[in-house]
Design an enzyme around this catalytic site. Sequence first.
Site, PDB file in Angstrom:
ATOM      1  N   ARG A 110      -9.887   0.674   7.863  1.00 58.74           N
ATOM      2  CA  ARG A 110      -9.586  -0.732   8.057  1.00 58.74           C
ATOM      3  C   ARG A 110     -10.494  -1.409   9.072  1.00 58.74           C
ATOM      4  O   ARG A 110     -10.191  -2.519   9.518  1.00 58.74           O
ATOM      5  CB  ARG A 110      -8.106  -0.972   8.343  1.00 58.74           C
ATOM      6  CG  ARG A 110      -7.563  -0.406   9.572  1.00 58.74           C
ATOM      7  CD  ARG A 110      -6.090  -0.826   9.730  1.00 58.74           C
ATOM      8  NE  ARG A 110      -5.200   0.080   9.036  1.00 58.74           N
ATOM      9  CZ  ARG A 110      -3.900  -0.132   8.868  1.00 58.74           C
ATOM     10  NH1 ARG A 110      -3.348  -1.221   9.321  1.00 58.74           N
ATOM     11  NH2 ARG A 110      -3.151   0.742   8.242  1.00 58.74           N
ATOM     12  N   ARG A 141      11.136  -1.170  11.452  1.00 57.58           N
ATOM     13  CA  ARG A 141       9.985  -0.687  12.209  1.00 57.58           C
ATOM     14  C   ARG A 141       9.748  -1.559  13.433  1.00 57.58           C
ATOM     15  O   ARG A 141       9.925  -2.768  13.391  1.00 57.58           O
ATOM     16  CB  ARG A 141       8.734  -0.715  11.324  1.00 57.58           C
ATOM     17  CG  ARG A 141       8.377   0.636  10.757  1.00 57.58           C
ATOM     18  CD  ARG A 141       7.297   0.613   9.736  1.00 57.58           C
ATOM     19  NE  ARG A 141       6.054  -0.012  10.122  1.00 57.58           N
ATOM     20  CZ  ARG A 141       4.945   0.016   9.396  1.00 57.58           C
ATOM     21  NH1 ARG A 141       4.942   0.672   8.238  1.00 57.58           N
ATOM     22  NH2 ARG A 141       3.853  -0.587   9.779  1.00 57.58           N
ATOM     23  N   ARG A 159      -0.803  -8.155  13.588  1.00 58.30           N
ATOM     24  CA  ARG A 159      -1.332  -7.249  12.542  1.00 58.30           C
ATOM     25  C   ARG A 159      -2.119  -8.037  11.505  1.00 58.30           C
ATOM     26  O   ARG A 159      -3.174  -7.593  11.048  1.00 58.30           O
ATOM     27  CB  ARG A 159      -0.166  -6.500  11.877  1.00 58.30           C
ATOM     28  CG  ARG A 159       0.423  -5.431  12.783  1.00 58.30           C
ATOM     29  CD  ARG A 159       1.855  -5.117  12.419  1.00 58.30           C
ATOM     30  NE  ARG A 159       1.993  -4.489  11.140  1.00 58.30           N
ATOM     31  CZ  ARG A 159       3.134  -4.480  10.433  1.00 58.30           C
ATOM     32  NH1 ARG A 159       4.212  -5.101  10.888  1.00 58.30           N
ATOM     33  NH2 ARG A 159       3.177  -3.862   9.279  1.00 58.30           N
ATOM     34  N   LYS A 184       0.835  -1.209   0.000  1.00 54.48           N
ATOM     35  CA  LYS A 184       0.000   0.000   0.000  1.00 54.48           C
ATOM     36  C   LYS A 184       0.868   1.257   0.000  1.00 54.48           C
ATOM     37  O   LYS A 184       0.681   2.162  -0.811  1.00 54.48           O
ATOM     38  CB  LYS A 184      -0.933   0.015   1.229  1.00 54.48           C
ATOM     39  CG  LYS A 184      -1.854  -1.188   1.330  1.00 54.48           C
ATOM     40  CD  LYS A 184      -2.759  -1.123   2.542  1.00 54.48           C
ATOM     41  CE  LYS A 184      -2.045  -1.175   3.873  1.00 54.48           C
ATOM     42  NZ  LYS A 184      -1.382  -2.474   4.161  1.00 54.48           N
ATOM     43  N   ARG A 227      11.787  -5.584   5.535  1.00 54.69           N
ATOM     44  CA  ARG A 227      11.603  -4.146   5.266  1.00 54.69           C
ATOM     45  C   ARG A 227      12.441  -3.290   6.212  1.00 54.69           C
ATOM     46  O   ARG A 227      12.559  -3.554   7.399  1.00 54.69           O
ATOM     47  CB  ARG A 227      10.132  -3.759   5.442  1.00 54.69           C
ATOM     48  CG  ARG A 227       9.921  -2.240   5.308  1.00 54.69           C
ATOM     49  CD  ARG A 227       8.481  -1.854   5.253  1.00 54.69           C
ATOM     50  NE  ARG A 227       7.729  -2.256   6.421  1.00 54.69           N
ATOM     51  CZ  ARG A 227       6.423  -2.099   6.559  1.00 54.69           C
ATOM     52  NH1 ARG A 227       5.722  -1.545   5.586  1.00 54.69           N
ATOM     53  NH2 ARG A 227       5.808  -2.491   7.646  1.00 54.69           N
TER      54      ARG A 227
HETATM   55  P1  AP5 Z   1       4.791  -1.526   1.985  1.00 60.28           P
HETATM   56  O1  AP5 Z   1       4.446  -0.759   0.762  1.00 60.28           O
HETATM   57  O2  AP5 Z   1       5.484  -0.801   3.091  1.00 60.28           O
HETATM   58  O3  AP5 Z   1       3.517  -2.320   2.551  1.00 60.28           O
HETATM   59  P2  AP5 Z   1       2.169  -1.791   3.211  1.00 60.28           P
HETATM   60  O4  AP5 Z   1       1.059  -2.517   2.552  1.00 60.28           O
HETATM   61  O5  AP5 Z   1       2.131  -0.298   3.201  1.00 60.28           O
HETATM   62  O6  AP5 Z   1       2.350  -2.396   4.658  1.00 60.28           O
HETATM   63  P3  AP5 Z   1       2.414  -1.720   6.087  1.00 60.28           P
HETATM   64  O7  AP5 Z   1       3.164  -2.695   6.947  1.00 60.28           O
HETATM   65  O8  AP5 Z   1       2.978  -0.333   6.051  1.00 60.28           O
HETATM   66  O9  AP5 Z   1       0.956  -1.703   6.467  1.00 60.28           O
HETATM   67  P4  AP5 Z   1       0.392  -1.617   7.872  1.00 60.28           P
HETATM   68  O10 AP5 Z   1      -1.045  -1.547   7.619  1.00 60.28           O
HETATM   69  O11 AP5 Z   1       0.838  -2.692   8.777  1.00 60.28           O
HETATM   70  O12 AP5 Z   1       1.076  -0.338   8.477  1.00 60.28           O
HETATM   71  P5  AP5 Z   1       0.567   1.144   8.695  1.00 60.28           P
HETATM   72  O13 AP5 Z   1       1.767   1.992   8.659  1.00 60.28           O
HETATM   73  O14 AP5 Z   1      -0.556   1.466   7.786  1.00 60.28           O
HETATM   74  O15 AP5 Z   1       5.677  -2.779   1.508  1.00 60.28           O
HETATM   75  C1  AP5 Z   1       6.174  -3.700   2.461  1.00 60.28           C
HETATM   76  C2  AP5 Z   1       7.530  -4.240   1.960  1.00 60.28           C
HETATM   77  O16 AP5 Z   1       7.331  -4.960   0.756  1.00 60.28           O
HETATM   78  C3  AP5 Z   1       8.566  -3.151   1.639  1.00 60.28           C
HETATM   79  O17 AP5 Z   1       9.832  -3.577   2.017  1.00 60.28           O
HETATM   80  C4  AP5 Z   1       8.475  -2.994   0.118  1.00 60.28           C
HETATM   81  O18 AP5 Z   1       9.693  -2.592  -0.441  1.00 60.28           O
HETATM   82  C5  AP5 Z   1       8.096  -4.395  -0.311  1.00 60.28           C
HETATM   83  N1  AP5 Z   1       7.243  -4.430  -1.495  1.00 60.28           N
HETATM   84  C6  AP5 Z   1       6.161  -3.648  -1.759  1.00 60.28           C
HETATM   85  N2  AP5 Z   1       5.610  -3.997  -2.940  1.00 60.28           N
HETATM   86  C7  AP5 Z   1       6.356  -5.027  -3.420  1.00 60.28           C
HETATM   87  C8  AP5 Z   1       6.286  -5.830  -4.612  1.00 60.28           C
HETATM   88  N3  AP5 Z   1       5.324  -5.640  -5.538  1.00 60.28           N
HETATM   89  N4  AP5 Z   1       7.193  -6.805  -4.767  1.00 60.28           N
HETATM   90  C9  AP5 Z   1       8.170  -7.023  -3.841  1.00 60.28           C
HETATM   91  N5  AP5 Z   1       8.293  -6.287  -2.696  1.00 60.28           N
HETATM   92  C10 AP5 Z   1       7.401  -5.300  -2.493  1.00 60.28           C
HETATM   93  O19 AP5 Z   1      -0.026   1.041  10.168  1.00 60.28           O
HETATM   94  C11 AP5 Z   1       0.825   0.837  11.276  1.00 60.28           C
HETATM   95  C12 AP5 Z   1      -0.001   0.783  12.551  1.00 60.28           C
HETATM   96  O20 AP5 Z   1      -0.687   2.042  12.763  1.00 60.28           O
HETATM   97  C13 AP5 Z   1      -1.123  -0.258  12.592  1.00 60.28           C
HETATM   98  O21 AP5 Z   1      -0.665  -1.547  12.939  1.00 60.28           O
HETATM   99  C14 AP5 Z   1      -2.045   0.357  13.661  1.00 60.28           C
HETATM  100  O22 AP5 Z   1      -1.542   0.184  14.948  1.00 60.28           O
HETATM  101  C15 AP5 Z   1      -1.977   1.843  13.322  1.00 60.28           C
HETATM  102  N6  AP5 Z   1      -2.992   2.233  12.310  1.00 60.28           N
HETATM  103  C16 AP5 Z   1      -2.741   2.779  11.083  1.00 60.28           C
HETATM  104  N7  AP5 Z   1      -3.891   2.994  10.431  1.00 60.28           N
HETATM  105  C17 AP5 Z   1      -4.889   2.550  11.247  1.00 60.28           C
HETATM  106  C18 AP5 Z   1      -6.302   2.474  11.119  1.00 60.28           C
HETATM  107  N8  AP5 Z   1      -6.930   2.902  10.004  1.00 60.28           N
HETATM  108  N9  AP5 Z   1      -7.023   1.960  12.144  1.00 60.28           N
HETATM  109  C19 AP5 Z   1      -6.417   1.543  13.282  1.00 60.28           C
HETATM  110  N10 AP5 Z   1      -5.078   1.574  13.470  1.00 60.28           N
HETATM  111  C20 AP5 Z   1      -4.312   2.072  12.455  1.00 60.28           C
END
Ligand code: AP5
Length: 218
Positions: free
Chosen positions: A91, A160, A171, A16, A128
């Site tokens: 989400r 992270r 998660r 994402k 990552r």
């Molecule tokens: P990346 O693009 O970073 O993946 P992502 O889908 O963004 O995953 P996240 O781990 O950031 O999502 P998340 O939902 O856990 O975290 P968030 O920050 O939103 O890619 C991941 C890896 O894969 C990278 O190394 C990249 O290079 C690689 N990659 C990407 N695409 C690729 C491809 N096509 N091929 C190969 N490799 C690839 O949330 C963090 C925390 O915040 C949550 O756990 C929660 O506590 C809180 N939070 C955030 N939003 C909410 C919400 N709406 N409600 C409640 N709590 C929330």
Amino acid sequence: MKRLVLVVVGKQGAGKGTQCAVLSEKHAIPHVSTGDILRAAVKAGSDLGRQVKAVMDAGELVSDELIMSLVAERLREPDATNGALLDGATRTLGQAEALDAMLGEGGISAVLNIDAPTDKVVARLSSRRVCQECGTIYTDSDPAAISGTCEKCGGDVIQRADDTPDAIATRLNAYTRDTAPLLDFYERRGLLVTVNGDQPVDAVTAEIEAALSARGLL
Ligand code: AP5
């Protein structure tokens, strides 16, 4: 171009953040990541950051009320007039209903679901690394990750706190329990666009752009 409000969903590690960063730069639409907003608050040591740090580190979800107030505040900023890429919100069903109430009928252009298998996302999250300053994403074999210094801004490149095995499992459970049901919710309303996230980054971007163009959104 029409105002594009794209809700981006998918398992943790589906790509994402990666895709939103590319699309934001190419199409000049702000990338609104609730995770990034929360991590910035943690880093700054603000009241908000102190409130959410333990929840985030454990891989649990922050409350709907808090998330939606952050989204509302961010969408009021001038750069969001032309739309936003909402990365990581919504989400839960509660957040989806709150976003509907906030944006009104027709306020969401589409919901982009980046689909990737669980074994692949676990491997991606484990390797990552991210720049603490500018958020640039690396994998552990990239030179910047090995040196610990971001190629873009010189910031520290770290793992992270929630990319540990236990937090990753928590998660992904939260995804299955709270977020996966949203796919049906948005599908029933004709908003869901699913792309294959299990292919190279450029190919995922091309599939997203083709799908959005086919709907007249790009
Ligand atoms: P990346 O693009 O970073 O993946 P992502 O889908 O963004 O995953 P996240 O781990 O950031 O999502 P998340 O939902 O856990 O975290 P968030 O920050 O939103 O890619 C991941 C890896 O894969 C990278 O190394 C990249 O290079 C690689 N990659 C990407 N695409 C690729 C491809 N096509 N091929 C190969 N490799 C690839 O949330 C963090 C925390 O915040 C949550 O756990 C929660 O506590 C809180 N939070 C955030 N939003 C909410 C919400 N709406 N409600 C409640 N709590 C929330």
